[in-house]
Write an enzyme that holds these catalytic residues in place. Structure first.
Site, PDB file in Angstrom:
ATOM      1  N   SER A  62     135.507  45.372  41.464  1.00  0.00           N
ATOM      2  CA  SER A  62     135.374  46.785  41.126  1.00  0.00           C
ATOM      3  C   SER A  62     135.928  47.727  42.197  1.00  0.00           C
ATOM      4  O   SER A  62     137.091  47.649  42.549  1.00  0.00           O
ATOM      5  CB  SER A  62     133.904  47.061  40.824  1.00  0.00           C
ATOM      6  OG  SER A  62     133.715  48.369  40.401  1.00  0.00           O
ATOM      7  N   ARG A 495     116.247  53.355  49.116  1.00  0.00           N
ATOM      8  CA  ARG A 495     116.130  52.046  48.447  1.00  0.00           C
ATOM      9  C   ARG A 495     117.114  51.070  49.089  1.00  0.00           C
ATOM     10  O   ARG A 495     118.173  51.484  49.572  1.00  0.00           O
ATOM     11  CB  ARG A 495     116.398  52.165  46.937  1.00  0.00           C
ATOM     12  CG  ARG A 495     117.708  52.839  46.601  1.00  0.00           C
ATOM     13  CD  ARG A 495     117.976  52.818  45.103  1.00  0.00           C
ATOM     14  NE  ARG A 495     118.474  51.534  44.657  1.00  0.00           N
ATOM     15  CZ  ARG A 495     119.740  51.127  44.783  1.00  0.00           C
ATOM     16  NH1 ARG A 495     120.652  51.893  45.350  1.00  0.00           N
ATOM     17  NH2 ARG A 495     120.089  49.938  44.352  1.00  0.00           N
TER      18      ARG A 495
HETATM   19  C1  LIG Z   1     124.274  54.679  44.631  1.00  0.00           C
HETATM   20  C2  LIG Z   1     125.241  53.875  43.864  1.00  0.00           C
HETATM   21  O1  LIG Z   1     126.263  54.416  43.414  1.00  0.00           O
HETATM   22  N1  LIG Z   1     124.954  52.580  43.689  1.00  0.00           N
HETATM   23  C3  LIG Z   1     125.833  51.663  42.971  1.00  0.00           C
HETATM   24  C4  LIG Z   1     125.934  50.338  43.689  1.00  0.00           C
HETATM   25  O2  LIG Z   1     124.651  49.750  43.730  1.00  0.00           O
HETATM   26  P1  LIG Z   1     123.722  49.650  45.042  1.00  0.00           P
HETATM   27  O3  LIG Z   1     122.583  48.769  44.605  1.00  0.00           O
HETATM   28  O4  LIG Z   1     123.322  51.037  45.352  1.00  0.00           O
HETATM   29  O5  LIG Z   1     124.573  49.058  46.127  1.00  0.00           O
HETATM   30  O6  LIG Z   1     126.806  49.478  42.952  1.00  0.00           O
HETATM   31  C5  LIG Z   1     126.321  49.171  41.635  1.00  0.00           C
HETATM   32  C6  LIG Z   1     127.293  48.200  41.012  1.00  0.00           C
HETATM   33  O7  LIG Z   1     128.562  48.724  40.882  1.00  0.00           O
HETATM   34  C7  LIG Z   1     126.173  50.449  40.823  1.00  0.00           C
HETATM   35  O8  LIG Z   1     125.630  50.129  39.567  1.00  0.00           O
HETATM   36  C8  LIG Z   1     125.279  51.434  41.570  1.00  0.00           C
HETATM   37  O9  LIG Z   1     125.202  52.639  40.907  1.00  0.00           O
HETATM   38 MG   LIG Z   2     133.613  49.097  38.392  1.00  0.00          MG
END
Ligand SMILES: CC(=O)N[C@H]1[C@@H](OP(=O)(O)O)O[C@H](CO)[C@@H](O)[C@@H]1O
Ligand SMILES: [Mg+2]
Length: 541
Positions: A62, A495
């Site tokens: 991604s 978090r």
């Molecule tokens: C604040 C933020 O944008 N967090 C992202 C990020 O997750 P985190 O758990 O915050 O690392 O990556 C995920 C997967 O792509 C997405 O779903 C999510 O929204």
């Molecule tokens: Mg993506």
């Protein structure tokens, strides 16, 4: 099992390496992933036998840097892999060579999988240099279990989800090819904007930042299917720049600035895709050169306003709700609840959580603030809308129902989809005669700040209430509450990230200075109470 072990020795696991099937599958440096890919090929076959359906494997990381890669499995209707199997994925990926057989056997027994059941796996990949050989490793896994696969090659993540859904619904969702995807979406889009073209509102101009990834490539293929109403100008197409490097949806959202390599004239409408084209954000610069971001919250508001107005016209009492995460801007939530009177729900971060919640409603609009989202229509809602749209009348009710029907067909309901979302947004803006600036003015975002804090073990932080409050370590939530109380219109939460080894801090307040100060103070609280490592967080200015 003999073949499984034989092939496995060609995809050796670095001893001791341990990875987790996280929020978005496995993600790490590409060179650590060959064995994981092979084993996900194996797991996809097992999942396919279990569900008697085609299962997808997407090779992508991604929005991560080009050197990274990753893999996610796609379930029968195009959803993310069911949570119970994430544990199997982790165990399989982390099994040392000599444990592989035991772990495989455990899954087969636990799930009561009939090994003589036929299996079929669909594979897709993004444009990273490492993706081709990694998807070959997936194919080796499928072949080791003597199963069929279809390699779709270079596709966006949502295109693979679409194809999987089509194949498992016998084409009910659409023709199960990439061409079928273009045809389905472009037909719906062309129908929607037909009325606008007739009214003479003119052409739609849009600048697209393709993040130097797959989205740009696929958008070029799609363009020939779109009637000339939409004029796209592609930047960061991947010819010279590096994937996601100072460009793409994540960069634009987090940095709150335009990507490199794109010329933005005042009031030009622009959008950014991420590296696998399942996220989109819009942006523009005003006459004063000030950058304005229209993120997932603004997109959710625009789409739900549009759908709600149509629902009133068709006179159907279908229940619509919007699902957000804690990262949604407070202004967006307030606008949806207080002005639009739409119920809003907060889910945990990660699209699978939003998707599941959205499935509970006739129409569930879900978006993460970072621009990943879509709209889900229940079977009842779809049937009622299609029924009305096909009635033998010519009144406004039918017209509205047809607009809704085309909107349903234009939306990729399997997962967030940058191309599909972009076309939905363009159609809505043109139908409503809205400029990007007018859309932006629907509500004003509260100034906000996201920060990261490094700690020894981010698992020491435990959250509750859809991640909006912490229950551990002791004292942290009280401290955050006290800090939040110092400011106006303020909110803050922390978090542990599911994709990076950091604790994420989010804060918003009445001014940017206050949001920055609050975010910094909360970072300090995390650092001191949750085992911070390295330098103490410094103030932003
Ligand atoms: C604040 C933020 O944008 N967090 C992202 C990020 O997750 P985190 O758990 O915050 O690392 O990556 C995920 C997967 O792509 C997405 O779903 C999510 O929204
Ligand atoms: Mg993506």
């Amino acid at each position: 099992m003999e073949a499984v072990l034989k092939y496995s020795s060609r995809h050796p696991k670095p001893a001791g390496l341990s990875l987790q099937y996280g929020t978005a599958g496995f993600r790490t440096k590409a060179e650590h992933l060959d064995h994981v890919m092979y084993r996900m090929g194996l797991l996809a076959v097992l999942r396919s036998k279990k569900t008697k359906s085609v299962i997808g494997v997407m090779v992508t990381a991604s929005h991560n840097p080009e050197e990274d890669n990753g893999v996610k499995l796609v379930d029968p209707l195009g959803e993310m892999l069911v949570q119970a199997w994430e544990v199997y994925a982790t165990n399989l990926a982390n099994a040392e060579q000599q444990e592989l057989q035991t772990v495989m056997t455990f899954i087969i027994q636990q799930e009561d999988i009939k090994m003589d059941q036929k299996a079929s796996v669909a594979i897709g990949r993004d444009t990273r240099p490492s993706s081709e050989s990694l998807s070959q490793a997936v194919i080796d896994g499928v072949t080791a279990l003597d199963s069929k696969y279809h390699d779709y090659g270079l596709v966006t993540t949502p295109q693979l989800h679409y194809v999987i859904c089509c194949r498992n619904t016998n084409g009910e969702y659409g023709e199960p090819t990439i061409d079928g995807y273009y045809k389905k979406l472009s037909r719906a889009f062309n129908e929607l904007v037909k009325q606008v073209a007739v009214c003479g509102n003119g052409r739609l101009y849009l600048n697209v930042d393709g993040a130097n990834g797959i989205g740009a490539l696929k958008l070029k293929e799609m363009e020939q299917h779109l009637n000339s109403v939409l004029s796209l100008k592609l930047y960061n197409e991947g010819c010279k720049g590096k994937l996601n490097c100072e460009c793409g949806a994540d960069y634009v959202k987090v940095q709150q600035k335009p990507p490199q390599g794109i010329e933005v004239k005042p009031l030009d409408r622009c959008c950014s895709f991420d590296g696998d084209a399942d996220r989109i954000v819009y942006f523009y610069k005003d006459h004063g050169g000030v950058f304005h971001l229209l993120d997932g919250d603004k997109i959710a508001t625009l789409i739900s306003t549009f759908i709600k107005e149509l629902l009133v016209k068709v006179g159907l009492s279908l229940q619509m709700a919007v699902v957000q995460t804690a990262y949604a801007n407070g202004s967006a939530t307030r606008y949806l609840e207080d002005v639009m009177k739409v119920p809003v729900y907060c889910a945990k971060t990660g699209v699978k959580h939003l998707h599941h919640k959205a499935q509970e409603f006739d129409i569930g609009v879900y978006f993460e603030a970072n621009g990943h989202g879509t709209v889900l229509f229940s079977k009842t809602a779809e049937d009622q809308i299609r029924q009305l749209a096909s009635e033998e009348t010519t009144d406004d009710k039918k017209k509205a129902a047809q607009t809704l029907q085309n909107t349903i067909d234009l939306i990729n309901q399997t997962v967030g989809d940058a191309i599909s979302d972009m076309l939905v947004i363009e159609a809505i803006l043109s139908l409503k005669g809205l400029t990007v600036q007018k859309w932006d003015e629907i509500y004003t975002d509260l100034p906000n700040r996201q920060l990261k804090v490094k700690v020894a073990d981010r698992k020491v932080i435990e959250t509750t209430d859809a991640e909006r409050r912490t229950v551990r370590p002791p004292g942290l939530q009280e401290k955050i509450d006290n800090l939040v109380n110092k400011y106006n219109l303020s909110r803050a939460f922390v978090r542990p990230s599911g994709t990076e080894d950091v604790v994420r801090v989010y804060a918003e307040a009445d001014t940017q200075d206050n949001a920055d100060a609050l975010a910094h103070e909360v970072s300090l609280a995390v650092f001191h109470l949750a085992g911070g490592v390295g330098d103490v967080p410094k103030p932003l200015r």
